[in-house]
Design a protein around this motif. Structure first.
Motif, PDB file in Angstrom:
ATOM      1  N   LEU A  64       0.841  -1.198   0.000  1.00 23.96           N
ATOM      2  CA  LEU A  64       0.000   0.000   0.000  1.00 23.96           C
ATOM      3  C   LEU A  64       0.873   1.245   0.000  1.00 23.96           C
ATOM      4  CD1 LEU A  64      -2.412  -1.055   2.893  1.00 23.96           C
ATOM      5  CD2 LEU A  64      -3.004  -1.001   0.472  1.00 23.96           C
ATOM      6  N   MET A  65       0.350   2.316  -0.563  1.00 26.15           N
ATOM      7  CA  MET A  65       0.957   3.636  -0.444  1.00 26.15           C
ATOM      8  C   MET A  65      -0.107   4.532   0.170  1.00 26.15           C
ATOM      9  SD  MET A  65       4.058   3.449  -1.618  1.00 26.15           S
ATOM     10  CE  MET A  65       4.522   5.158  -1.740  1.00 26.15           C
ATOM     11  N   SER A  66       0.328   5.424   1.080  1.00 28.22           N
ATOM     12  CA  SER A  66      -0.642   6.335   1.684  1.00 28.22           C
ATOM     13  C   SER A  66      -0.062   7.740   1.730  1.00 28.22           C
ATOM     14  CB  SER A  66      -1.021   5.867   3.096  1.00 28.22           C
ATOM     15  OG  SER A  66       0.043   6.061   4.004  1.00 28.22           O
ATOM     16  N   TYR A  67      -0.985   8.686   1.846  1.00 27.46           N
ATOM     17  CA  TYR A  67      -0.623  10.095   1.987  1.00 27.46           C
ATOM     18  C   TYR A  67      -1.321  10.611   3.231  1.00 27.46           C
ATOM     19  CZ  TYR A  67      -0.005  15.043   0.937  1.00 27.46           C
ATOM     20  OH  TYR A  67       0.326  16.365   1.006  1.00 27.46           O
ATOM     21  N   ASP A  68      -0.547  11.127   4.176  1.00 25.85           N
ATOM     22  CA  ASP A  68      -1.105  11.568   5.455  1.00 25.85           C
ATOM     23  C   ASP A  68      -1.329  13.076   5.521  1.00 25.85           C
ATOM     24  OD1 ASP A  68       1.476  12.552   5.658  1.00 25.85           O
ATOM     25  OD2 ASP A  68       1.971  11.444   7.482  1.00 25.85           O
ATOM     26  N   GLY A  69      -1.231  13.749   4.381  1.00 26.39           N
ATOM     27  CA  GLY A  69      -1.397  15.206   4.346  1.00 26.39           C
ATOM     28  C   GLY A  69      -0.067  15.926   4.334  1.00 26.39           C
ATOM     29  N   LYS A  70       1.014  15.218   4.651  1.00 26.09           N
ATOM     30  CA  LYS A  70       2.355  15.803   4.672  1.00 26.09           C
ATOM     31  C   LYS A  70       3.332  15.038   3.787  1.00 26.09           C
ATOM     32  CE  LYS A  70       1.737  17.454   9.357  1.00 26.09           C
ATOM     33  NZ  LYS A  70       2.127  17.345  10.739  1.00 26.09           N
ATOM     34  N   SER A  71       3.225  13.722   3.815  1.00 26.83           N
ATOM     35  CA  SER A  71       4.179  12.921   3.051  1.00 26.83           C
ATOM     36  C   SER A  71       3.546  11.601   2.613  1.00 26.83           C
ATOM     37  CB  SER A  71       5.430  12.639   3.887  1.00 26.83           C
ATOM     38  OG  SER A  71       5.083  11.916   5.052  1.00 26.83           O
ATOM     39  N   TYR A  72       4.210  10.982   1.650  1.00 28.57           N
ATOM     40  CA  TYR A  72       3.787   9.673   1.171  1.00 28.57           C
ATOM     41  C   TYR A  72       4.504   8.607   1.972  1.00 28.57           C
ATOM     42  CZ  TYR A  72       1.621  12.012  -2.751  1.00 28.57           C
ATOM     43  OH  TYR A  72       0.823  12.807  -3.512  1.00 28.57           O
ATOM     44  N   LEU A  73       3.795   7.527   2.284  1.00 28.79           N
ATOM     45  CA  LEU A  73       4.367   6.436   3.065  1.00 28.79           C
ATOM     46  C   LEU A  73       4.093   5.115   2.363  1.00 28.79           C
ATOM     47  CD1 LEU A  73       2.897   7.595   6.490  1.00 28.79           C
ATOM     48  CD2 LEU A  73       5.266   7.860   5.752  1.00 28.79           C
ATOM     49  N   GLY A  74       5.092   4.232   2.366  1.00 32.73           N
ATOM     50  CA  GLY A  74       4.924   2.882   1.831  1.00 32.73           C
ATOM     51  C   GLY A  74       4.656   1.922   2.971  1.00 32.73           C
ATOM     52  N   HIS A  75       3.786   0.941   2.739  1.00 34.52           N
ATOM     53  CA  HIS A  75       3.404  -0.013   3.778  1.00 34.52           C
ATOM     54  C   HIS A  75       3.527  -1.436   3.252  1.00 34.52           C
ATOM     55  CE1 HIS A  75       1.642   3.328   6.063  1.00 34.52           C
ATOM     56  NE2 HIS A  75       1.264   3.765   4.875  1.00 34.52           N
ATOM     57  N   GLN A  76       4.233  -2.267   3.984  1.00 31.65           N
ATOM     58  CA  GLN A  76       4.345  -3.688   3.672  1.00 31.65           C
ATOM     59  C   GLN A  76       3.603  -4.448   4.765  1.00 31.65           C
ATOM     60  OE1 GLN A  76       5.739  -5.614   1.082  1.00 31.65           O
ATOM     61  NE2 GLN A  76       4.648  -7.159   2.237  1.00 31.65           N
ATOM     62  N   VAL A  77       2.687  -5.318   4.395  1.00 36.54           N
ATOM     63  CA  VAL A  77       1.895  -6.083   5.348  1.00 36.54           C
ATOM     64  C   VAL A  77       2.435  -7.507   5.395  1.00 36.54           C
ATOM     65  CG1 VAL A  77      -0.424  -6.829   5.981  1.00 36.54           C
ATOM     66  CG2 VAL A  77      -0.098  -4.645   4.792  1.00 36.54           C
ATOM     67  N   SER A  78       2.638  -8.009   6.611  1.00 37.66           N
ATOM     68  CA  SER A  78       3.260  -9.317   6.776  1.00 37.66           C
ATOM     69  C   SER A  78       2.815  -9.953   8.083  1.00 37.66           C
ATOM     70  CB  SER A  78       4.786  -9.140   6.747  1.00 37.66           C
ATOM     71  OG  SER A  78       5.420 -10.394   6.742  1.00 37.66           O
ATOM     72  N   THR A  79       3.551 -10.964   8.480  1.00 38.70           N
ATOM     73  CA  THR A  79       3.367 -11.603   9.781  1.00 38.70           C
ATOM     74  C   THR A  79       4.690 -11.516  10.525  1.00 38.70           C
ATOM     75  OG1 THR A  79       3.991 -13.758   8.886  1.00 38.70           O
ATOM     76  CG2 THR A  79       1.627 -13.224   8.906  1.00 38.70           C
ATOM     77  N   GLU A  80       4.664 -11.763  11.833  1.00 35.05           N
ATOM     78  CA  GLU A  80       5.900 -11.711  12.633  1.00 35.05           C
ATOM     79  C   GLU A  80       6.959 -12.662  12.076  1.00 35.05           C
ATOM     80  OE1 GLU A  80       7.060  -9.971  15.487  1.00 35.05           O
ATOM     81  OE2 GLU A  80       5.425  -8.622  14.985  1.00 35.05           O
ATOM     82  N   ALA A  81       6.535 -13.812  11.571  1.00 35.46           N
ATOM     83  CA  ALA A  81       7.475 -14.812  11.060  1.00 35.46           C
ATOM     84  C   ALA A  81       8.285 -14.294   9.871  1.00 35.46           C
ATOM     85  CB  ALA A  81       6.726 -16.081  10.668  1.00 35.46           C
ATOM     86  N   ASN A  82       7.718 -13.376   9.096  1.00 35.68           N
ATOM     87  CA  ASN A  82       8.394 -12.857   7.897  1.00 35.68           C
ATOM     88  C   ASN A  82       8.914 -11.433   8.068  1.00 35.68           C
ATOM     89  OD1 ASN A  82       7.886 -15.205   6.344  1.00 35.68           O
ATOM     90  ND2 ASN A  82       5.778 -14.533   6.097  1.00 35.68           N
ATOM     91  N   LYS A  83       8.862 -10.913   9.287  1.00 33.32           N
ATOM     92  CA  LYS A  83       9.214  -9.510   9.533  1.00 33.32           C
ATOM     93  C   LYS A  83      10.621  -9.159   9.067  1.00 33.32           C
ATOM     94  CE  LYS A  83      10.513  -8.304  13.624  1.00 33.32           C
ATOM     95  NZ  LYS A  83      10.562  -8.007  15.051  1.00 33.32           N
ATOM     96  N   SER A  84      11.609  -9.941   9.447  1.00 37.71           N
ATOM     97  CA  SER A  84      12.992  -9.572   9.123  1.00 37.71           C
ATOM     98  C   SER A  84      13.239  -9.555   7.619  1.00 37.71           C
ATOM     99  CB  SER A  84      13.986 -10.482   9.836  1.00 37.71           C
ATOM    100  OG  SER A  84      13.870 -11.805   9.366  1.00 37.71           O
TER     101      SER A  84
END
Length: 135
Positions: free
Chosen positions: A54-74
């Motif tokens: 996902l990409m989001s805009y919070d009114g100030k900047s763009y942010l990238g988001h990766q969704v995962s589980t704890e097992a794949n975090k690293s």
């Protein structure tokens, strides 16, 4: 019917999208392409920059988001650091009491991680956050 890992992953991405929208972010979901498996045409999820769900805009900047589980975090954190892009890794978890939530890790150009936990209902309504917990 048991959901595939792909279907579960897309459900998790939808949950995070609703959380971000509840925080007031404008969110762009993943794009889709086409792949052929067993002589069938199937839609496939295409990450932004090959990393972010996902990409989001919070009114100030763009942010990238990766969704995962704890097992794949690293693995996800290393991929973001390797691309030299700032982003957030959302790791879904369920605790022993059945509480479902996300631990959120900020990954920057300089390696700084902090953790926030967002609890969610089994069904998220209008992107409402149940309770942010700051450990």
């Amino acid at each position: 019917m048991t959901k595939s890992a792909r279907d579960k992953g897309l459900d998790y991405v939808r949950e995070v999208r609703k959380i971000l929208e509840g925080l007031g972010h404008t969110v762009e979901g993943p794009g889709y392409g086409v792949a052929y498996y067993n002589a069938k045409m199937n839609p496939v999820h295409k990450d932004f920059f090959g990393i972010f769900d996902l990409m989001s805009y919070d009114g100030k900047s763009y942010l990238g988001h990766q969704v995962s589980t704890e097992a794949n975090k690293s693995t996800k954190i290393k991929a973001i650091q390797g691309a030299k892009l700032p982003g957030w890794v959302w790791c879904r978890f369920t605790d022993d009491d059945g509480f479902v939530g996300y631990k959120v890790y900020e990954v920057g150009l300089v390696i700084t991680e902090h953790e926030m936990v967002y609890g969610i209902h089994r069904r998220i309504k209008r992107g409402e956050i149940v309770s942010p917990i700051h450990p």
